[in-house]
Scaffold this active site. Structure first.
Site, mmCIF file in Angstrom:
data_model
loop_
_atom_site.group_PDB
_atom_site.id
_atom_site.type_symbol
_atom_site.label_atom_id
_atom_site.label_comp_id
_atom_site.label_asym_id
_atom_site.label_seq_id
_atom_site.Cartn_x
_atom_site.Cartn_y
_atom_site.Cartn_z
ATOM 1 N N CYS A 87 -5.511 -19.952 15.615
ATOM 2 C CA CYS A 87 -6.301 -20.046 16.848
ATOM 3 C C CYS A 87 -7.626 -20.782 16.636
ATOM 4 O O CYS A 87 -8.257 -21.205 17.598
ATOM 5 C CB CYS A 87 -6.562 -18.652 17.406
ATOM 6 S SG CYS A 87 -5.052 -17.770 17.882
ATOM 7 N N ARG B 157 0.810 -1.219 0.000
ATOM 8 C CA ARG B 157 0.000 0.000 0.000
ATOM 9 C C ARG B 157 0.846 1.273 0.000
ATOM 10 O O ARG B 157 0.397 2.320 -0.472
ATOM 11 C CB ARG B 157 -0.920 0.017 1.226
ATOM 12 C CG ARG B 157 -1.967 -1.097 1.240
ATOM 13 C CD ARG B 157 -2.864 -0.967 2.459
ATOM 14 N NE ARG B 157 -3.782 -2.092 2.560
ATOM 15 C CZ ARG B 157 -3.702 -3.062 3.475
ATOM 16 N NH1 ARG B 157 -2.734 -3.023 4.384
ATOM 17 N NH2 ARG B 157 -4.579 -4.039 3.496
#
Length: 444
Positions: free
Chosen positions: A42, A21
């Site tokens: 997770c 970006r």
């Protein structure tokens, strides 16, 4: 400008996107030793019982997206074995066995951490699994056949407790072995007892103060040898912690902490020019302890990766640090902590006071009000907040996040009384449980 990133998961690809970006025309190469990019580690335990339907649901962006949409040279099956810091070269071996060498102007090490195998004897037997990657979990799922009855889990931390719940939901007998005197070491002893009680209530066999010495079996694990005797088992899940994946840095003069984590400054720079590090392989500045620490969590990896990418892009983007906030689900309990507990405060020499109490998570007269157990640690001289632990069936997540925010902003216990928190009987009492602590000052 040539940017090279070692590691294709949370920290690495967060950095890659910031470089994309902010640096037009940047040449970005990412090197991943596995074959899957950007997935939620997770969430792995919750695929076991079908709560999450597939490991594919855990992938945020696949490797083709990074290549085709963002123009990143995202490589798979590339294991880095050496960094030549003088000539700014990364070398290693591809999955095919072919060597590779890549030059960099700026390099990010985001290699994460590997699960620890605490036992050598018999560790090569089939039926012993470590849960850290999608392929590792898929191996477990393939092995978790109807003939498997007894599953033994080594370790009572986040992954061990979460796996105990999801394996139990698959109608297996679950035994959890913990080397120390309690599970959930993020908690002080009196709060950990609630976790022990929940394990017993759910039928989990909990063996504390038990040290595993080896595994036995013909070709597959059948027995676990411990200091307290021999245990029969059909399958083993090792969840005994992780270690930073930094062994390939030997000879680079990159400074490492005692546990092998890469020492970084506020801008995620290492001790070697043009080399940065982020995520589970790096240190994290702890705001409460006011020192470098190591608390590997997905939230921190993403934040550090983002900021590393900005700093590599020439932006001024310091990492302010962590307060050590974490949360987990264990059957009907939510277990959460932020800051430091009393045990840590004592070890670090803080002059502290600790308060503990219980409170309903909503107005006590409203249907469904449930009790949570809270312990708060503060500095004695000025009551500045140091940490909180909360265990209960409901309302824990809201309170731990409020406390973490207060902790981050260095508030005191009396300051909690001034917080303008949401109230209606279905959501809270007129005094939030954290504010009740400030009012009561119920000393231990």
């Amino acid at each position: 400008m040539k940017f090279v990133i070692i590691g294709g998961d949370a920290a690495g690809m967060s950095a890659a996107m910031e470089i994309y970006r902010n640096v037009p025309g940047a040449e970005i190469t990412s090197l991943e030793r596995g074959f899957i990019y950007s997935y939620g580690q997770c969430g792995l335990p919750y695929v076991v019982d079908g709560r999450i339907s597939s490991t594919k649901r855990l992938i945020a962006r696949d490797v083709e997206t990074f290549r085709d949409k963002y123009g990143i040279d995202a490589r798979v099956g590339h294991e880095v074995e050496r960094i030549d810091v003088e000539n700014q070269l990364v070398t290693g071996t591809q999955f095919s066995g072919e060597p590779f060498e890549i030059a960099y102007d700026k390099l990010l090490i985001a290699t994460g951490a590997d699960p620890i195998m605490p036992v050598k004897k018999g560790a090569e037997l089939a039926g012993i699994h470590k849960i850290k990657t999608i392929p590792g979990l898929e191996d477990l799922l393939a092995d978790l056949s109807p003939t498997i009855e007894q599953v033994t889990i080594l370790g009572g931390g986040y992954i061990g407790l979460e796996m105990a719940e999801t394996i139990h939901a698959c109608n297996k007998k679950v035994r959890l072995i913990q080397r120390g005197s309690q599970v959930a070491n993020i908690l002080d002893e009196e709060l950990a007892k609630h976790v022990h009680d929940e394990a017993k209530k759910q039928g989990i066999e909990l063996l504390l103060n038990t040290h595993v010495e080896g595994f036995e079996g013909s070709s597959r694990v059948e027995r676990i040898i411990t200091n307290n005797g021999v245990l029969e088992t059909d399958l083993v899940i090792v969840a005994a912690g992780i270690k930073p994946n930094t062994q390939f840095l030997d000879g680079t003069n990159i400074a490492l902490a005692k546990n092998g984590a890469i020492v970084v400054n506020r801008h995620l720079e290492t001790s070697v020019e043009n080399i940065y590090a982020a995520g589970d392989c790096a240190t994290h500045f702890h705001i409460v302890k006011e020192r470098l620490d190591y608390i590997p969590l997905g939230t921190t990896a993403n934040k550090q990766g983002r900021l590393a990418g900005l700093n590599m892009s020439g932006k001024f983007a310091p990492f302010r640090g962590i307060v050590g906030t974490s949360i987990m689900k264990f059957f009907d309990l939510t277990i959460a902590t932020t800051g430091i507990n009393e045990n840590t405060a004592k070890k670090l020499g803080f002059d502290y006071e600790a308060y503990k109490f219980s409170a309903r998570h909503i107005a006590g007269y409203y249907p469904g009000a449930q009790r949570m157990y809270i312990k708060i640690v503060v500095q004695k001289r000025d009551q500045q907040l140091l940490g909180a632990q909360i265990v209960g069936p409901a309302g824990v997540d809201k309170r731990i996040d409020v406390f973490a925010t207060a902790l981050y902003n260095k508030m005191t216990l009396p300051d909690l009384l001034d917080l303008d928190l949401a109230y209606a009987p279905p959501f809270n009492g007129v005094w939030d449980p954290l504010q009740q602590a400030a009012r009561m000052n119920g000393r231990i």
